[in-house]
Design a protein around this motif. Structure first.
Motif, PDB file in Angstrom:
ATOM      1  N   ASP A 196      22.535  -2.896  32.978  1.00  0.00           N
ATOM      2  CA  ASP A 196      21.704  -4.059  33.274  1.00  0.00           C
ATOM      3  C   ASP A 196      20.825  -4.336  32.060  1.00  0.00           C
ATOM      4  OD1 ASP A 196      22.619  -4.351  35.942  1.00  0.00           O
ATOM      5  OD2 ASP A 196      21.300  -2.727  36.572  1.00  0.00           O
ATOM      6  N   CYS A 197      20.940  -5.536  31.495  1.00  0.00           N
ATOM      7  CA  CYS A 197      20.227  -5.856  30.264  1.00  0.00           C
ATOM      8  C   CYS A 197      19.428  -7.157  30.409  1.00  0.00           C
ATOM      9  CB  CYS A 197      21.210  -5.988  29.102  1.00  0.00           C
ATOM     10  SG  CYS A 197      22.113  -4.460  28.729  1.00  0.00           S
ATOM     11  N   TYR A 198      18.275  -7.195  29.734  1.00  0.00           N
ATOM     12  CA  TYR A 198      17.395  -8.348  29.829  1.00  0.00           C
ATOM     13  C   TYR A 198      16.797  -8.653  28.460  1.00  0.00           C
ATOM     14  CZ  TYR A 198      17.657  -6.861  34.694  1.00  0.00           C
ATOM     15  OH  TYR A 198      18.114  -6.467  35.917  1.00  0.00           O
ATOM     16  N   SER A 199      16.705  -9.935  28.134  1.00  0.00           N
ATOM     17  CA  SER A 199      16.045 -10.372  26.907  1.00  0.00           C
ATOM     18  C   SER A 199      14.635 -10.824  27.234  1.00  0.00           C
ATOM     19  CB  SER A 199      16.829 -11.521  26.255  1.00  0.00           C
ATOM     20  OG  SER A 199      18.115 -11.090  25.868  1.00  0.00           O
ATOM     21  N   GLY A 200      13.740 -10.651  26.265  1.00  0.00           N
ATOM     22  CA  GLY A 200      12.349 -11.053  26.477  1.00  0.00           C
ATOM     23  C   GLY A 200      11.625 -11.165  25.155  1.00  0.00           C
ATOM     24  N   GLY A 201      10.322 -10.856  25.197  1.00  0.00           N
ATOM     25  CA  GLY A 201       9.513 -10.915  23.995  1.00  0.00           C
ATOM     26  C   GLY A 201       8.723 -12.201  23.904  1.00  0.00           C
ATOM     27  N   VAL A 202       8.222 -12.472  22.696  1.00  0.00           N
ATOM     28  CA  VAL A 202       7.441 -13.673  22.429  1.00  0.00           C
ATOM     29  C   VAL A 202       8.060 -14.347  21.198  1.00  0.00           C
ATOM     30  CG1 VAL A 202       5.139 -14.614  22.041  1.00  0.00           C
ATOM     31  CG2 VAL A 202       5.408 -12.428  23.252  1.00  0.00           C
ATOM     32  N   PRO A 203       9.122 -15.121  21.419  1.00  0.00           N
ATOM     33  CA  PRO A 203       9.830 -15.717  20.281  1.00  0.00           C
ATOM     34  C   PRO A 203       8.934 -16.519  19.341  1.00  0.00           C
ATOM     35  CG  PRO A 203      11.103 -15.968  22.300  1.00  0.00           C
ATOM     36  CD  PRO A 203       9.768 -15.436  22.705  1.00  0.00           C
ATOM     37  N   ASN A 204       7.942 -17.223  19.890  1.00  0.00           N
ATOM     38  CA  ASN A 204       7.062 -18.037  19.040  1.00  0.00           C
ATOM     39  C   ASN A 204       6.233 -17.183  18.096  1.00  0.00           C
ATOM     40  OD1 ASN A 204       7.992 -20.378  20.228  1.00  0.00           O
ATOM     41  ND2 ASN A 204       6.309 -20.522  21.703  1.00  0.00           N
ATOM     42  N   ALA A 205       6.052 -15.925  18.457  1.00  0.00           N
ATOM     43  CA  ALA A 205       5.293 -15.001  17.605  1.00  0.00           C
ATOM     44  C   ALA A 205       6.216 -14.159  16.735  1.00  0.00           C
ATOM     45  CB  ALA A 205       4.420 -14.096  18.468  1.00  0.00           C
ATOM     46  N   GLY A 206       7.505 -14.464  16.794  1.00  0.00           N
ATOM     47  CA  GLY A 206       8.447 -13.734  15.950  1.00  0.00           C
ATOM     48  C   GLY A 206       8.877 -12.391  16.503  1.00  0.00           C
ATOM     49  N   MET A 207       8.699 -12.177  17.800  1.00  0.00           N
ATOM     50  CA  MET A 207       9.082 -10.911  18.405  1.00  0.00           C
ATOM     51  C   MET A 207      10.041 -11.156  19.562  1.00  0.00           C
ATOM     52  SD  MET A 207       8.692  -8.525  21.060  1.00  0.00           S
ATOM     53  CE  MET A 207       7.110  -8.675  21.913  1.00  0.00           C
ATOM     54  N   ILE A 208      11.198 -10.525  19.496  1.00  0.00           N
ATOM     55  CA  ILE A 208      12.201 -10.631  20.553  1.00  0.00           C
ATOM     56  C   ILE A 208      12.531  -9.226  21.029  1.00  0.00           C
ATOM     57  CG2 ILE A 208      14.559 -11.356  21.121  1.00  0.00           C
ATOM     58  CD1 ILE A 208      14.322 -13.441  18.881  1.00  0.00           C
ATOM     59  N   SER A 209      12.649  -9.051  22.334  1.00  0.00           N
ATOM     60  CA  SER A 209      12.979  -7.741  22.876  1.00  0.00           C
ATOM     61  C   SER A 209      14.277  -7.808  23.678  1.00  0.00           C
ATOM     62  CB  SER A 209      11.856  -7.219  23.774  1.00  0.00           C
ATOM     63  OG  SER A 209      11.705  -8.060  24.920  1.00  0.00           O
ATOM     64  N   TRP A 224      11.512  -8.038  14.897  1.00  0.00           N
ATOM     65  CA  TRP A 224      10.361  -8.690  14.280  1.00  0.00           C
ATOM     66  C   TRP A 224      10.860  -9.640  13.190  1.00  0.00           C
ATOM     67  CZ3 TRP A 224       5.867  -8.260  16.640  1.00  0.00           C
ATOM     68  CH2 TRP A 224       5.643  -7.142  17.457  1.00  0.00           C
ATOM     69  N   ALA A 225      10.503 -10.902  13.334  1.00  0.00           N
ATOM     70  CA  ALA A 225      10.958 -11.914  12.376  1.00  0.00           C
ATOM     71  C   ALA A 225      10.390 -11.668  10.980  1.00  0.00           C
ATOM     72  CB  ALA A 225      10.566 -13.311  12.859  1.00  0.00           C
ATOM     73  N   GLY A 226       9.178 -11.114  10.903  1.00  0.00           N
ATOM     74  CA  GLY A 226       8.544 -10.893   9.616  1.00  0.00           C
ATOM     75  C   GLY A 226       9.332  -9.977   8.698  1.00  0.00           C
ATOM     76  N   THR A 227       9.977  -8.977   9.284  1.00  0.00           N
ATOM     77  CA  THR A 227      10.782  -8.039   8.485  1.00  0.00           C
ATOM     78  C   THR A 227      12.276  -8.290   8.640  1.00  0.00           C
ATOM     79  OG1 THR A 227      10.795  -6.444  10.320  1.00  0.00           O
ATOM     80  CG2 THR A 227       9.016  -6.243   8.684  1.00  0.00           C
ATOM     81  N   ASN A 228      12.631  -9.183   9.574  1.00  0.00           N
ATOM     82  CA  ASN A 228      14.034  -9.453   9.896  1.00  0.00           C
ATOM     83  C   ASN A 228      14.790  -8.152  10.183  1.00  0.00           C
ATOM     84  OD1 ASN A 228      16.318 -11.101  10.355  1.00  0.00           O
ATOM     85  ND2 ASN A 228      17.035 -10.792   8.250  1.00  0.00           N
ATOM     86  N   ILE A 238      16.642  -1.577  11.625  1.00  0.00           N
ATOM     87  CA  ILE A 238      18.029  -1.979  11.438  1.00  0.00           C
ATOM     88  C   ILE A 238      18.022  -3.422  10.959  1.00  0.00           C
ATOM     89  CG2 ILE A 238      20.256  -2.284  12.581  1.00  0.00           C
ATOM     90  CD1 ILE A 238      19.159  -0.341  14.769  1.00  0.00           C
ATOM     91  N   PRO A 239      18.684  -3.732   9.861  1.00  0.00           N
ATOM     92  CA  PRO A 239      18.639  -5.100   9.318  1.00  0.00           C
ATOM     93  C   PRO A 239      19.185  -6.135  10.296  1.00  0.00           C
ATOM     94  CG  PRO A 239      19.541  -3.557   7.703  1.00  0.00           C
ATOM     95  CD  PRO A 239      19.473  -2.816   9.012  1.00  0.00           C
ATOM     96  N   GLY A 240      18.568  -7.308  10.298  1.00  0.00           N
ATOM     97  CA  GLY A 240      19.061  -8.439  11.070  1.00  0.00           C
ATOM     98  C   GLY A 240      18.497  -8.508  12.471  1.00  0.00           C
ATOM     99  N   ARG A 241      18.989  -9.486  13.217  1.00  0.00           N
ATOM    100  CA  ARG A 241      18.552  -9.680  14.602  1.00  0.00           C
ATOM    101  C   ARG A 241      19.257  -8.677  15.514  1.00  0.00           C
ATOM    102  NH1 ARG A 241      16.045 -14.815  15.161  1.00  0.00           N
ATOM    103  NH2 ARG A 241      16.474 -14.840  17.393  1.00  0.00           N
ATOM    104  N   ILE A 242      18.759  -8.562  16.703  1.00  0.00           N
ATOM    105  CA  ILE A 242      19.287  -7.584  17.655  1.00  0.00           C
ATOM    106  C   ILE A 242      20.755  -7.863  17.956  1.00  0.00           C
ATOM    107  CG2 ILE A 242      19.159  -6.754  20.044  1.00  0.00           C
ATOM    108  CD1 ILE A 242      16.130  -7.290  19.916  1.00  0.00           C
ATOM    109  N   LYS A 243      21.576  -6.838  17.832  1.00  0.00           N
ATOM    110  CA  LYS A 243      22.978  -6.920  18.246  1.00  0.00           C
ATOM    111  C   LYS A 243      23.082  -6.261  19.615  1.00  0.00           C
ATOM    112  CE  LYS A 243      25.003  -6.968  13.603  1.00  0.00           C
ATOM    113  NZ  LYS A 243      23.708  -7.098  12.883  1.00  0.00           N
ATOM    114  N   GLU A 244      23.333  -7.078  20.612  1.00  0.00           N
ATOM    115  CA  GLU A 244      23.296  -6.590  21.992  1.00  0.00           C
ATOM    116  C   GLU A 244      24.313  -5.485  22.228  1.00  0.00           C
ATOM    117  OE1 GLU A 244      23.723  -9.998  24.479  1.00  0.00           O
ATOM    118  OE2 GLU A 244      21.785 -10.860  23.891  1.00  0.00           O
TER     119      GLU A 244
END
Length: 275
Positions: A196-209, A224-228, A238-244
């Motif tokens: 069971d997986c869920y996405s969240g975070g605060v995208p406008n602040a550059g944080m995705i969970s 974290w968008a700041g460090t990508n 780990i470089p890049g955006r989250i790989k589910e």
């Protein structure tokens, strides 16, 4: 199908997976979940035995020496995993399977004796197909499905080797006839063992969970968008955006699902159809 008449958390996993993940990032920049965890250590050999069985028969035949080596590999692997397999089948819904599995695994040694092999193979056949049927019985329990799935992988691998021995001796094609059912069981197991997986975070602040849970264990990835970069359970960046899929594989590295996927890959590469 002819017979022959003759989801509990493991703290250690987090440490092992984190080390493997850090090493993979350091060496290649690509995260790789731990291949063999504490719980799966004695089971990976069965995937290797499937590969070995195909390699030995790549020329369309099996020599007596190749069959003897394959049977020795199976006996060694069964002896290494037997206690764990049976220890997992300790709930009421799997008592019948436990008895069949115990008989099938104990009789692996009888494959060395031609006049005793028939009864042993019948026992292995019954246990393997019983494990496959029990997947549906226990599918609502993450822990039980994981345990029955591991038993099925062990039992069908044992059965495949035993039937290859018969085929080599008698000119039959029994092993090939069983593999579609093994594939069917593996695909069912993989499909049912979905976290069971869920996405969240605060995208406008550059944080995705991204959070995944299975069998009482949860892993949490944060980008974290700041460090990508993102991390899993506070591990190395780990470089890049989250790989589910990476997060899911990290969570399931201790489970029967990863074993089933590797075994299924072997069957698919060799053209095994569904029944």
């Amino acid at each position: 199908m002819r017979r022959i008449g003759v989801r509990a958390a493991r703290p250690l996993l987090r440490g092992i997976a984190a080390v493997a993940l850090a090493l993979a990032v350091t060496l290649s920049g690509t995260p790789t979940p731990a291949k063999a965890s504490d719980s799966n250590g004695s089971y990976w050999v069965f995937v290797n035995i499937l590969i070995s069985a195909y390699d030995k028969g790549s020329d369309g035949r099996y020599t007596p020496a190749e069959i003897n080596e394959l049977i020795q590999q199976v006996i060694g692997a069964v002896n290494g995993a037997k206690t764990d397999v049976l220890g997992r089948l300790n709930i009421e819904t799997t008592n019948e399977l436990r008895a069949k599995a115990e008989a099938a695994l104990t009789k692996a040694e009888l494959l060395r004796v031609p006049w005793l092999a028939g009864a042993a193979i019948n026992s292995m056949h019954d246990a393997a197909y019983s494990a496959k049927a029990h997947l549906a019985t226990v599918k609502d329990s993450d822990a039980a499905l994981n345990d029955v799935g591991k038993a099925m992988i062990v039992l069908f691998t044992e059965l495949n080797a035993a039937y290859l021995m018969v085929d080599a001796d008698e000119g039959t094609n029994l092993a090939r006839a069983q593999r579609p059912y093994f594939r069917q069981g593996l695909e069912y197991l993989i499909r049912e063992m979905t976290p069971d997986c869920y996405s969240g975070g605060v995208p406008n602040a550059g944080m995705i969970s991204y959070e995944c849970s299975y069998n009482g264990r949860t892993v949490h990835a944060v980008y974290w968008a700041g460090t990508n970069t993102y991390s899993i359970d506070g591990g190395p960046p780990i470089p890049g955006r989250i790989k589910e899929t990476v997060v899911q594989d990290f969570l399931m590295a201790d489970s029967a699902r990863v074993l089933a996927q590797r075994a299924l890959d072997v069957l698919l590469r060799n053209g095994v159809p569904l029944p």
